[in-house]
Design an enzyme around this catalytic site. Structure first.
Site, mmCIF file in Angstrom:
data_model
loop_
_atom_site.group_PDB
_atom_site.id
_atom_site.type_symbol
_atom_site.label_atom_id
_atom_site.label_comp_id
_atom_site.label_asym_id
_atom_site.label_seq_id
_atom_site.Cartn_x
_atom_site.Cartn_y
_atom_site.Cartn_z
ATOM 1 N N HIS A 360 19.156 -18.422 -6.050
ATOM 2 C CA HIS A 360 19.956 -19.394 -6.814
ATOM 3 C C HIS A 360 20.239 -20.399 -5.570
ATOM 4 O O HIS A 360 19.887 -21.956 -5.874
ATOM 5 C CB HIS A 360 21.227 -18.941 -7.039
ATOM 6 C CG HIS A 360 22.063 -19.788 -7.946
ATOM 7 N ND1 HIS A 360 23.220 -19.428 -8.619
ATOM 8 C CD2 HIS A 360 21.522 -21.019 -8.518
ATOM 9 C CE1 HIS A 360 23.660 -20.512 -9.224
ATOM 10 N NE2 HIS A 360 22.876 -21.723 -9.362
ATOM 11 N N CYS A 676 3.303 -22.035 -14.828
ATOM 12 C CA CYS A 676 4.781 -22.809 -14.632
ATOM 13 C C CYS A 676 5.364 -21.845 -13.271
ATOM 14 O O CYS A 676 6.501 -22.074 -12.889
ATOM 15 C CB CYS A 676 5.823 -22.306 -15.534
ATOM 16 S SG CYS A 676 6.140 -20.565 -16.000
#
Ligand code: PEP
Ligand code: MG
Length: 756
Positions: A360, A676
């Protein structure tokens, strides 16, 4: 032996500073094995020599020979062969006796093992005895195990000393980590550490001794009051014996105790928290080496008290936390919360000992455009405060205390980068095409509001991957349907005229929710992505409903399912998708609003799914290849593990072969495909992918401009030829070199820096 080994490693882990660590090792080994000599020879790669750096039993001061060339002596031989050598009698006629040893005259029995870290020989650990004797197997395995355990400790202390010894212009000290956010930075390190961990406090000096003394006094007072309060609350609840613990704490803190020793260290010029760490460490070392288990336990009391004091000391500092311009944040673990909390406007780089490209914090660093490197296992963090550092976020290298000429080189590079960025901005309005005008689609991988703001201006054709787990991580409970609906509506409204692919919740692996922890031995092979949401329809259906409600804002919404590995999983997922869609469309119809079922696709990231693509293709509308995980599972390497980093590459021939197969399968089934994973963000790889047949690439917003520039310099048939040729190479290095050359031939060398 196991107990001896445990004692030695415990003593070593409590020691600080390279020489001290080495001294502890040699004396503890002598004690544990009841042996006369233990020595450590460290490799000096500038002089190509092993230097006798610590010894018990040999007199370093009077040694006739305290260094050996790499090809000299038994020690040199161990370094070359990278294996242990033992001799029961060195003096006996033996092929090795022609190798001199340091001061070996009195010692006949010899056992030496190499200390190796990440394939590099750092030194040799030797034991010797006067009497000719055979060292037994236990002793050999003891020494080998110890050497292996010590290698990373020595690797980090190697850097500590090289700082102490010289700041020479010509000594380049680098450490390799995982590049997680591209770009380069030159700045001064600022160590950020958790408020309640005394061991993580860095070395920091102060100019204002009086102020530090005041802070200490205040922290001691607050801690004393707290202890007093605790003691009073416990009256009557616990026995008087247990209550006496609080008195003991007060005594440790008292005028003759910890506080006065910390005061002494502050007067030597240390910042109060550093002074506290030094004193605490000293006491802990003393307690931990005690035989009496009761006294050993007292070490915990000292540690607890020190952590309390520390939290009061640094709380005062935190309130006024400010960074100098050009700060590089250095931390054991940089978290997203930390980045969100700190004043990052002056931060030019981030270095974290732990973490990965998909953490994150990494995603946030990319969104903020700050070069970042993570996973620097043996980084000497405590010695970092105020050091100058170069952070090369392209190839994951940190340069420690670099010389002025290297700084100049990097500053020139930063200038070039700014120039390139300015040039690339001018490309933004150009269409995304190859040189001969073939259309390609460049999309954004997004997860934060900041990404979408930037994405608007960069000339991207839409959002190719919206990672929904990131907003889930920012909350402290599962978001309700309404909360999610607002998040997705904002996104879809912002990009109402573009295709947007929303991926359903992809937690597990290294993506954890604080309020739904998943603890597994092998998290990447465990409960991840769709496996979790299929087991929790109540979470899956709420998310799907929120997405469909928000879909009124965008007619080009696409839905992607992560981590599908079987047809049953796909069918189950489709069943839930249709169930949620039917419900929401009926509800909306009652208010006169109609929605259409979005295109549905899957993230192809499990190798098993590649081999069932033809079956999957009859059920979905598109395939989005998640190369981050696909490479991890193809190569059997944890994508975040620095030790196997060399294997994790999108240029591995096996990876290219699987991508070619995916193209063939998708084309055969007439189904659209895109990439992706991070591979799409590397201009070298982008050329290859377009040439293979992937005309849609989704990447981090900061990478779009480079990829766009690279593609615009090649004709479509050139890229196709490149892809064909690359497929014939047998090694990763050959593929990479070939692609680099192709880029350089187009004058694009500056666009693709090594390791990107
Ligand atoms: C991937 O695996 O390539 C991907 C895009 O998903 P993530 O990185 O979020 O696992
Ligand atoms: Mg993935």
């Amino acid at each position: 032996m196991r107990e001896q080994l445990r004692r030695v490693t415990q003593a070593v882990s409590a020691a600080e500073g390279k020489q001290n660590i080495l001294e502890v090792i040699v004396s503890e080994v002598c004690r544990a094995l009841d042996i006369e000599v233990c020595s450590i020879y460290l490799a000096d790669y500038r002089l190509n020599q092993f230097v006798l750096t610590a010894s018990r039993g040999l007199d370093l001061g009077h040694s006739t020979l305290n260094s050996l060339d790499f090809n000299q002596g038994l020690v040199g031989l161990i370094g070359q062969r990278e294996e242990p050598i033992y001799l029961s009698d060195v003096k006996k006629s033996h092929p090795y006796t022609s190798f001199p040893l340091v001061n070996e005259d009195d010692f006949n029995a010899f056992l030496g093992v190499p200390v190796i870290h990440q394939r590099k020989v750092l030194g040799v650990l030797v034991i010797q005895a006067k009497q000719p004797r055979r060292f037994d197997l236990d002793e050999e395995t003891f020494l080998t195990t110890l050497a292996a355990q010590l290698s990373s400790k020595l690797a980090s202390s190697e850097f500590e000393t090289s700082f102490e010894q010289s700041d020479s212009e010509f000594v380049i000290r680098t450490m390799q980590g995982i590049p997680v956010s591209s770009g380069v930075a030159v700045g001064k390190a600022r160590v950020v550490f958790p408020l309640e961990d005394i061991h993580s406090v860095p070395d920091r000096k102060t100019d204002d001794i009086a102020d530090e003394l005041n802070k200490l006094e205040l922290a001691v007072k607050i801690t004393r009051d707290q202890l007093e309060g605790m003691s009073q609350r416990m009256q009557g609840l616990v026995s008087s014996q247990e209550l006496s613990l609080f008195d003991a704490y007060q005594q440790i803190l008292g005028a003759e105790g910890l506080a006065s020793e910390v005061e002494e260290q502050i007067r030597l010029g240390y910042w109060a928290a550093t002074a506290l760490r030094i004193v605490t460490q000293r006491h802990l070392n003393a307690f931990k080496s005690m035989q009496d288990p009761y006294l050993r336990e007292r070490a915990n009391d000292i540690e607890d008290l020190a952590n309390r004091l520390l939290s009061h000391l640094v709380k005062a500092n935190k309130r006024v936390m400010q960074f100098e311009p050009d700060t590089v944040i250095v931390a054991d673990k940089v978290s997203a919360a930390m980045l969100a909390e700190l004043p990052v406007s002056d931060v030019v780089g981030i270095v974290s000992l732990t973490g990965s490209s998909t953490s994150h914090a990494a995603i946030l660093a990319k969104a903020l455009g700050i070069p970042a490197i993570m996973g620097l296992e043996s980084f000497p963090i405590k010695q970092m405060e105020n050091r100058s550092l170069i952070v090369d976020g392209y190839n994951g290298q940190v340069y420690l205390s670099p010389g002025q000429s290297l700084i100049n080189q990097y500053q020139a590079l930063i200038k070039e980068e700014v120039q390139l960025a300015n040039e690339l901005v001018q490309d933004e309005t150009l269409p995304n095409t190859s040189r001969d005008g073939s259309q390609v689609n460049l999309l954004i991988n997004s997860s934060l509001a900041t990404d979408t703001v930037k994405a608007r201006g960069c000339g991207a054709d839409g959002i190719g991957l919206y990672r929904t787990e990131i907003p889930f991580m920012q909350l402290d409970q599962f978001p309700s349907e309404d909360v999610q609906s607002v998040i997705y509506s904002d996104l879809l409204r912002e990009f109402h005229e573009f295709p947007v692919t929303i991926r359903t919740l992809d937690i597990g692996g290294d993506k954890q929710l604080s309020y739904f922890p998943i603890s597994e031995d092998n998290p990447f092979l465990g409960w991840r992505g769709i496996r979790v949401t299929l087991d929790h329809p109540e979470i899956f259906l709420v998310q799907l409903r929120a997405i469909f409600k928000a879909s009124v804002h965008n007619q080009q919404l696409r839905l992607a399912i992560p981590m599908v590995s079987t047809l049953e999983e796909l069918d189950e997922s489709l069943r839930f998708i249709h169930q949620a869609f039917d419900e929401v469309s009926q509800e909306l119809a009652e208010s006169g609003v109609s929605i259409r079922l979005p295109l549905i696709g899957l993230i192809l990231e499990v190798p098993a799914a590649v081999f069932q693509l033809s079956d999957f293709a009859t059920r979905v509308d598109f395939i989005s290849v998640g190369t981050n995980d696909l490479i991890q599972y193809m190569m059997a390497v944890d994508r975040n593990n620095l030790r196997v980093k060399n294997l994790y590459s999108h240029f591995q021939p096996a990876v290219l072969k699987v991508l070619t197969k995916i193209v063939q399968e998708c084309e055969g089934a007439g189904i659209s495909m895109q990439i992706c994973g991070e591979m799409a963000a590397d201009p070298l790889a982008a050329i290859l992918l377009i040439g293979m047949g992937f005309s849609t690439l989704s990447m981090d917003v900061s990478c779009i401009a480079r990829v766009k520039r690279a593609i615009s310099r090649f004709d479509m048939d050139e890229m196709q030829k490149i892809a064909k040729s690359a497929a014939n190479f047998e090694t990763e290095a050959k593929v990479r070199d070939y692609l680099l050359k192709a880029m350089e031939d187009k004058g694009l060398g500056g666009l693709v820096r090594a390791g990107n």
